[in-house]
Write a protein that holds these residues in place. Sequence first.
Motif: not given
Lengths: 357, 272
Positions: A237, A241, B107, B110-112, B114-116, B118-120, B126, B130, B134, B165, B169
């Motif tokens: 991840w 990022m 990217l 959605y991927e940006v 989603f990974s943001s 998931k990093s936090v 999932r 999601d 949405e 983003q 969060r």
Amino acid sequence: MLNPPAKQIAGTSTLTNRHQQVVARRVLCVTSLVVAMLFIFLLDLATGASNISFSQVLSGLLNSSELTTPEAVIIWELRLPYSVTALLVGLALGLAGAEMQTALNNPLASPFTLGLSSAATLGASLALAFNWNDIALTTHLIVPLFAFAFAAGATALILFLARVFDARTGTIILFGISLTFGFNAMVALVQYLSDADTVQQIVFWGMGSLARTSWEKIAIIFMVLVICVPASIIQVWRQTMLRCGEEHAKAAGVDVDRLRRTLMLRVSLLSAIAICFVGEIGFIGLVGPHIGRLLVGEDHRFYLPASALSGAVLMLLASLASKTLVAGAILPVGMVTALVGVPLFVLLIFTYARRQP
Amino acid sequence: MFFVKNIRIGFRRHPLFENLSFAELKPGTMATIIGPNGAGKSTLLRTIAGLHPMLSAAGSANKSGKAHPEQPPIITLGEIAIENLSLQQRVKHIGFVPQVLPQASSLSPYEVIFSSIKSVQPDLNREEADQRIEPVFRKLEMDSLAFEPMHTLSGGQRQIVSVAQILVRRPQLLLLDEPTSALDLRWQLKVFEALQDQVKSTGAVCLMVMHDLNLALRVSDYLIALSAGHLLAEGAPVEVITPAIIRQIYGVIGRIETCSQGRPWVIADETV
């Protein structure tokens, strides 16, 4: 691509569903790469100077007693180690290239941008120029050891310089390029001072060959992959990022400096171990990641495996070509990688460009 | 809810603020920082977000153990002492939108996002991620772009992605550095509406940096005016933005006029 079909059925298809479809497509893509890799691996195994049929190879692998002694030697001591080495080296270089391009935020970066391969060549040339008496010991132990030590030394030097001068990615690439020139000059110097035999050996080393492999070396490359892959998975991840840019990665809690340091360390280990045993193999580390990116994008959950697998596919294709291009001879594989890779890569770029608006 | 007291900000050889404090910001507040270029607005946000180190108390920069005890620096968010948290811990409470746009990568938005998230919050599964993404995409009308690569998006669209983003969060403190600098009129208002909705409904605090005084007047409940090295004024927007302050901050002679609907409007006449 501009008119996603989802637009027409926006009422029924939620973003969540489309996300699931995208993920499913990427999983399918990576799975197909695995299948392709295994298929080419078997094809590579069944190809060679001596006529052993595909089915003989398969049944011989499962049950050695069905083979005659020479057949067993050819399969177990020549073809299988060559193919397994090609597969592992391809995986290692593809993964290393992908992580390097992310770490340095540069699509032109490859494990060799940092001068690793020329450092390894310098190490190997020095080892060869010393003319040790025991030829077997030289080729199997001393040359790889020197190559690895020099590649590791080059990495340490770059990491040290980057740390001391608090270098940005552009500066690190410049360091690497200057080191490459420096090492190449020193290789030339070693060649100039050596006798004709040694020069030939050095040149030959630079071409990269699977003939230098052995089961012990395969075990070492495999172990390094086993160590590096989980570390990649943990940082998946954070690496994604980082593709949004340094500031955005930090804003998502990524310790960018530390991530970059561990990435470089891992990339160096992977590429140094791959090239010290087989010699210089260019192109794979650069193009593997680009193929991966074209196929699955840059979500590193898919991008890293796709790049590694593309590297392995390219490497196996190169191994296959090295046995078939010139009848009766096995060409050095490092020479063939670009020959095989360039057309494939150009084809992919054009197919991709046509899909673009 | 959100306090900043006695913080020292800037670079070791070039401190920007020696002893900066501003009044407590209550839950649901949209606060805006205004100030001239180079005053340290971005550095202030980056320091609170944890991207830039806070300077230790004046005169004791190299003796960290012996910091002057009389005025310890405080950044408090609710019950949490932010100043003691690492970057990784801060991102769980603070969402920061940097001034630079997200890079034009392969990217998708959605991927940006989603990974943001998931990093936090790595333990978020999932489905939950999601479900959070949405409604934000709906609100910002990003549906049709959700799976296009970022390098095919315009600068403004990428800026919306970086705001989306932090909305996803759902942090307690939202820090935004010129979040609408690349956006057209409609999207400026859309983004502020989305921010306002979220801040009011979650009781968070939003602290922004802005150059457009009229926009600042329109969207903020609270204004902080910074000038080189010190806090010039803070309070309700109409009280802070006066001809005197405009002249002091920007060196511009300006007026505040009231439009036919009763809204204050800043008109700049000339430089001093």
